[in-house]
Design a protein around this motif. Sequence first.
Motif, PDB file in Angstrom:
ATOM      1  N   GLU A  70      18.617  15.716 -15.502  1.00  0.00           N
ATOM      2  CA  GLU A  70      18.919  15.586 -14.076  1.00  0.00           C
ATOM      3  C   GLU A  70      19.823  14.397 -13.801  1.00  0.00           C
ATOM      4  O   GLU A  70      20.753  14.473 -12.994  1.00  0.00           O
ATOM      5  CB  GLU A  70      17.620  15.446 -13.281  1.00  0.00           C
ATOM      6  CG  GLU A  70      16.973  16.765 -12.945  1.00  0.00           C
ATOM      7  CD  GLU A  70      16.170  16.673 -11.657  1.00  0.00           C
ATOM      8  OE1 GLU A  70      16.779  16.662 -10.563  1.00  0.00           O
ATOM      9  OE2 GLU A  70      14.937  16.606 -11.758  1.00  0.00           O
ATOM     10  N   LEU A  71      19.559  13.283 -14.462  1.00  0.00           N
ATOM     11  CA  LEU A  71      20.404  12.098 -14.267  1.00  0.00           C
ATOM     12  C   LEU A  71      21.827  12.361 -14.729  1.00  0.00           C
ATOM     13  O   LEU A  71      22.795  11.879 -14.131  1.00  0.00           O
ATOM     14  CB  LEU A  71      19.812  10.898 -15.010  1.00  0.00           C
ATOM     15  CG  LEU A  71      18.461  10.390 -14.504  1.00  0.00           C
ATOM     16  CD1 LEU A  71      17.994   9.204 -15.339  1.00  0.00           C
ATOM     17  CD2 LEU A  71      18.530  10.017 -13.033  1.00  0.00           C
ATOM     18  N   ARG A  72      21.969  13.162 -15.777  1.00  0.00           N
ATOM     19  CA  ARG A  72      23.304  13.512 -16.264  1.00  0.00           C
ATOM     20  C   ARG A  72      24.069  14.323 -15.214  1.00  0.00           C
ATOM     21  O   ARG A  72      25.258  14.099 -14.972  1.00  0.00           O
ATOM     22  CB  ARG A  72      23.175  14.290 -17.576  1.00  0.00           C
ATOM     23  CG  ARG A  72      24.466  14.426 -18.356  1.00  0.00           C
ATOM     24  CD  ARG A  72      24.200  15.052 -19.717  1.00  0.00           C
ATOM     25  NE  ARG A  72      23.364  14.185 -20.544  1.00  0.00           N
ATOM     26  CZ  ARG A  72      22.139  14.498 -20.973  1.00  0.00           C
ATOM     27  NH1 ARG A  72      21.605  15.664 -20.660  1.00  0.00           N
ATOM     28  NH2 ARG A  72      21.459  13.648 -21.718  1.00  0.00           N
ATOM     29  N   ALA A  73      23.369  15.257 -14.564  1.00  0.00           N
ATOM     30  CA  ALA A  73      24.008  16.055 -13.518  1.00  0.00           C
ATOM     31  C   ALA A  73      24.372  15.192 -12.314  1.00  0.00           C
ATOM     32  O   ALA A  73      25.444  15.370 -11.709  1.00  0.00           O
ATOM     33  CB  ALA A  73      23.077  17.189 -13.092  1.00  0.00           C
ATOM     34  N   ILE A  74      23.495  14.254 -11.953  1.00  0.00           N
ATOM     35  CA  ILE A  74      23.782  13.355 -10.834  1.00  0.00           C
ATOM     36  C   ILE A  74      25.019  12.514 -11.127  1.00  0.00           C
ATOM     37  O   ILE A  74      25.905  12.357 -10.271  1.00  0.00           O
ATOM     38  CB  ILE A  74      22.559  12.458 -10.555  1.00  0.00           C
ATOM     39  CG1 ILE A  74      21.423  13.287  -9.950  1.00  0.00           C
ATOM     40  CG2 ILE A  74      22.935  11.301  -9.622  1.00  0.00           C
ATOM     41  CD1 ILE A  74      20.115  12.538  -9.820  1.00  0.00           C
ATOM     42  N   GLU A  75      25.097  11.971 -12.340  1.00  0.00           N
ATOM     43  CA  GLU A  75      26.257  11.158 -12.701  1.00  0.00           C
ATOM     44  C   GLU A  75      27.535  11.981 -12.631  1.00  0.00           C
ATOM     45  O   GLU A  75      28.580  11.495 -12.159  1.00  0.00           O
ATOM     46  CB  GLU A  75      26.068  10.592 -14.103  1.00  0.00           C
ATOM     47  CG  GLU A  75      27.043   9.485 -14.493  1.00  0.00           C
ATOM     48  CD  GLU A  75      28.412  10.005 -14.911  1.00  0.00           C
ATOM     49  OE1 GLU A  75      29.418   9.288 -14.709  1.00  0.00           O
ATOM     50  OE2 GLU A  75      28.472  11.145 -15.428  1.00  0.00           O
ATOM     51  N   PHE A  76      27.478  13.226 -13.063  1.00  0.00           N
ATOM     52  CA  PHE A  76      28.651  14.096 -13.064  1.00  0.00           C
ATOM     53  C   PHE A  76      29.144  14.339 -11.631  1.00  0.00           C
ATOM     54  O   PHE A  76      30.345  14.215 -11.331  1.00  0.00           O
ATOM     55  CB  PHE A  76      28.302  15.415 -13.748  1.00  0.00           C
ATOM     56  CG  PHE A  76      29.405  16.429 -13.738  1.00  0.00           C
ATOM     57  CD1 PHE A  76      30.582  16.221 -14.435  1.00  0.00           C
ATOM     58  CD2 PHE A  76      29.263  17.620 -13.025  1.00  0.00           C
ATOM     59  CE1 PHE A  76      31.600  17.161 -14.427  1.00  0.00           C
ATOM     60  CE2 PHE A  76      30.265  18.559 -13.012  1.00  0.00           C
ATOM     61  CZ  PHE A  76      31.438  18.342 -13.713  1.00  0.00           C
ATOM     62  N   VAL A  77      28.227  14.667 -10.728  1.00  0.00           N
ATOM     63  CA  VAL A  77      28.619  14.924  -9.340  1.00  0.00           C
ATOM     64  C   VAL A  77      29.126  13.647  -8.676  1.00  0.00           C
ATOM     65  O   VAL A  77      30.130  13.667  -7.949  1.00  0.00           O
ATOM     66  CB  VAL A  77      27.434  15.525  -8.561  1.00  0.00           C
ATOM     67  CG1 VAL A  77      27.755  15.592  -7.067  1.00  0.00           C
ATOM     68  CG2 VAL A  77      27.110  16.909  -9.073  1.00  0.00           C
ATOM     69  N   ASN A  78      28.439  12.525  -8.909  1.00  0.00           N
ATOM     70  CA  ASN A  78      28.902  11.257  -8.339  1.00  0.00           C
ATOM     71  C   ASN A  78      30.326  10.941  -8.781  1.00  0.00           C
ATOM     72  O   ASN A  78      31.150  10.458  -7.993  1.00  0.00           O
ATOM     73  CB  ASN A  78      27.976  10.119  -8.764  1.00  0.00           C
ATOM     74  CG  ASN A  78      26.637  10.132  -8.040  1.00  0.00           C
ATOM     75  OD1 ASN A  78      26.422  10.927  -7.130  1.00  0.00           O
ATOM     76  ND2 ASN A  78      25.735   9.257  -8.452  1.00  0.00           N
ATOM     77  N   ARG A  79      30.607  11.223 -10.052  1.00  0.00           N
ATOM     78  CA  ARG A  79      31.940  10.925 -10.584  1.00  0.00           C
ATOM     79  C   ARG A  79      32.995  11.820  -9.918  1.00  0.00           C
ATOM     80  O   ARG A  79      34.097  11.352  -9.580  1.00  0.00           O
ATOM     81  CB  ARG A  79      31.937  11.118 -12.100  1.00  0.00           C
ATOM     82  CG  ARG A  79      33.243  10.828 -12.798  1.00  0.00           C
ATOM     83  CD  ARG A  79      33.013  10.426 -14.244  1.00  0.00           C
ATOM     84  NE  ARG A  79      31.968  11.204 -14.880  1.00  0.00           N
ATOM     85  CZ  ARG A  79      32.162  12.342 -15.561  1.00  0.00           C
ATOM     86  NH1 ARG A  79      33.393  12.825 -15.656  1.00  0.00           N
ATOM     87  NH2 ARG A  79      31.165  12.958 -16.134  1.00  0.00           N
TER      88      ARG A  79
END
Length: 364
Positions: free
Chosen positions: A270-279
């Motif tokens: 989930e944190l990986r997906a959050i980082e991707f969207v934030n980027r």
Amino acid sequence: MIDFLARAFGGDKPGKPDRPKGSKRINLALQGGGAHGAFTWGVLDHLLEDGRLTVEGISGTSAGAVNAVMLADGLRRGGPDEARKRLSDFWRAASLGGDLPAVQRAVTDRLFSMMPSEGSPTFNWLSAWSQYLSPYDLNPLNINPLKDMIERFVDFDGLRADPRQIFIAATNVQTGRLHIFPHDKISAEAVMASACLPAVFRAVEIDGVPYWDGGYLGNPVIYPFFRSTDTEDVVIVQINPLERKKVPHTTHDIMNRVNEITFNSALMAELRAIEFVNRLIDQGRIPHGTGPNEYRRINVHRIVLEGLGEKLSSSSKLRNDFESLELLRKVGKRSARRFLDTHFDDIGVRSSVDLKTEVYSERG
């Protein structure tokens, strides 16, 4: 991929409740981990005592689910003071010094123990036979004291009518998929399902569907907040450490580390997906907002059981007596105080966790 992220991160939130009043608003994501959930109790105790944060949404898994419903129902009934009292009363009841009958105590020790009642006849009997028999053999009456304890402290009818968003994670045994119980479906059975350790309890059936511990697939879940709350800040209370300096050698320590890695894997995804969207938002490639076809930019914060947590996880000398749980509570309070001292100004502004460094694979 973008379609999936739109469903998870997108706006157009249905029927969201009125925003609570407070200095800064957060969502809380509470990890599970047996008796180490007393650390979360301490974190919540200090956040409530501090009073500068308003909790808009709560997600919980296993022991985190227990803490979630105690917190939410206490806030609903009497505010921070009542929530603190409810958490304290529950953890005292769950400890070895609590007031459960002997048979229920033996089963609860298996659920909330770091080293449960070692040396007692009941513990030795359960430990020996559990290597050969399943919970369906060992527990033919399907005794689960967690339900009685939770119902003693939580008014689920009132909780389901409360506008604060609560999400409880469980694992569907048949499909192998994550199941989220939203706040209008919260019940003692849902919390039991989230905390159902397969080696200790029978699968918890709800509407004919069997569930196991939610930690296998969501420990804790974050994405339900994106469409149900206004705040873009989530504080994760993490009790399974990501890193350990020592290489485990004993069977006990090896299995302990395997469980920690396993129960952190869904959170890392989930944190990986959050980082991707934030980027993508920062690069201007997708729109930031809460409307249709817009995406949330999530600020991630974390309060983690460190230092003493490593000794507690690997030691065979500690039990779930109230003194040990009280020690964890004090560690949690201290960790929450340090977090607020260091990162309160980050809340509502930026993440205090460096997701880019943490979530991607190592490269040699």
